[in-house]
Design a protein around this motif. Structure first.
Motif: not given
Length: 288
Positions: A113, A118, A121, A152-153, A276, A278
């Motif tokens: 990200v 953002k 993403y 999650e990505h 993180e 994220s």
């Protein structure tokens, strides 16, 4: 694993050596000599990135090593500012030019990200990954993967991409064992790599690691690297002297006991370095 030439088989049949040599934060002249020393010491896996601003030095070290290109496994990473389908392809060409190579063995998206995307993403990851798939299909890269991706990505690519990443390079060390991530990678045939295996120098401050080094008659660095290897993860140690470069590779003739593996993992209470993945990363890469 019995030597630096041993490795893991990626899902496409490409072999990746079990320890890589890191090149972060080394200027061109220093990294050139370090890469040559690493290859002389037996390393065949060199990990780099465009954001490290030293690809010319890495490439020079590779050429001056005297080892045939096909015997080496060379990795680079896409800069955060070059996300997107067209930009990623152009950035890859620049990386090859800077390294002076005709192809890469592994190319990674450096960060999931980034600040410019953002708010979109997910689409950004997919557009960028499409360029990777195309470059892979054209034979310019032997394997493709990601760096600093959380589950999650990875799920975005698992659900929408044609090809799943073959590698995920993440922050993984005794202070941040990432058991859930490592398990996910293995379940999905993704080989995990560990950047900063020595916790950016913090390992040498931990009394527990000093005690383990004394117990096994090893260095703190060797304990960290061996601990990562026994978890089925590829460590990427960095050093600039032949003594330390060779020492970091001298980890094949001992084994850390199961109880001690668990004890070392209690250092997780200190936590990870930085934020993180994220959290949107700016154009400037801080750390890995």
């Amino acid at each position: 694993m019995d030597s630096l030439q041993d490795g893991y088989m990626l899902r496409n049949g490409v072999k990746i050596p079990c320890i890589g040599f890191g090149t972060w934060k080394s200027p061109d002249d220093v990294v050139c000599e370090s890469v040559k020393m690493a290859i002389q010491a037996g390393y065949r896996h060199i990990d780099g990135a465009a954001a490290y601003a030293n690809e010319a030095g890495v490439g020079k070290g590779i050429r001056e090593s005297g080892v045939p290109r096909e015997e080496l496994f060379i990795t680079s990473k896409l800069p955060n500012a070059d996300h997107g389908y067209e930009k990623a392809k152009k950035s890859f060409d620049k990386t090859l030019e800077h390294l002076g190579l005709d192809y890469l063995d592994l190319y990674l998206i450096h960060w999931p990200v980034v600040i410019e995307h953002k708010d979109d993403y997910e689409q950004d990851i997919l557009d960028t990954w499409r360029a990777f798939e195309e470059l892979y299909g054209a034979g310019k890269i032997r394997a493709i993967g990601v760096s600093n991706f959380m589950i999650e990505h990875l799920e975005i690519l698992k659900n929408h991409a044609k090809i799943m990443p073959m590698v995920n390079q993440v922050q993984l060390h005794p202070q941040h064992p990432q058991e859930e991530m490592a398990a996910y990678c293995k379940e999905n045939q993704i080989v995990p790599e560990a950047w900063s295996p020595l916790i950016q120098g913090q390992a040498f401050k931990r009394e527990l690691l000093k005690e383990m080094a004394a117990k096994y008659d090893r260095t703190v660095a060797q304990i960290c690297i061996r601990w990562i290897m026994q978890k089925g993860v590829i460590p990427l140690p960095k050093a600039s002297s032949m003594e330390r470069i060779s020492g970091n590779a001298d980890v094949f003739d001992f084994e850390i006991g199961e109880d001690d593996m668990e004890k070392i993992a209690t250092l997780r209470t200190y936590g990870m370095i930085g934020e993180e993945p994220s959290i949107p990363r700016t154009r400037q890469v801080v750390g890995f």
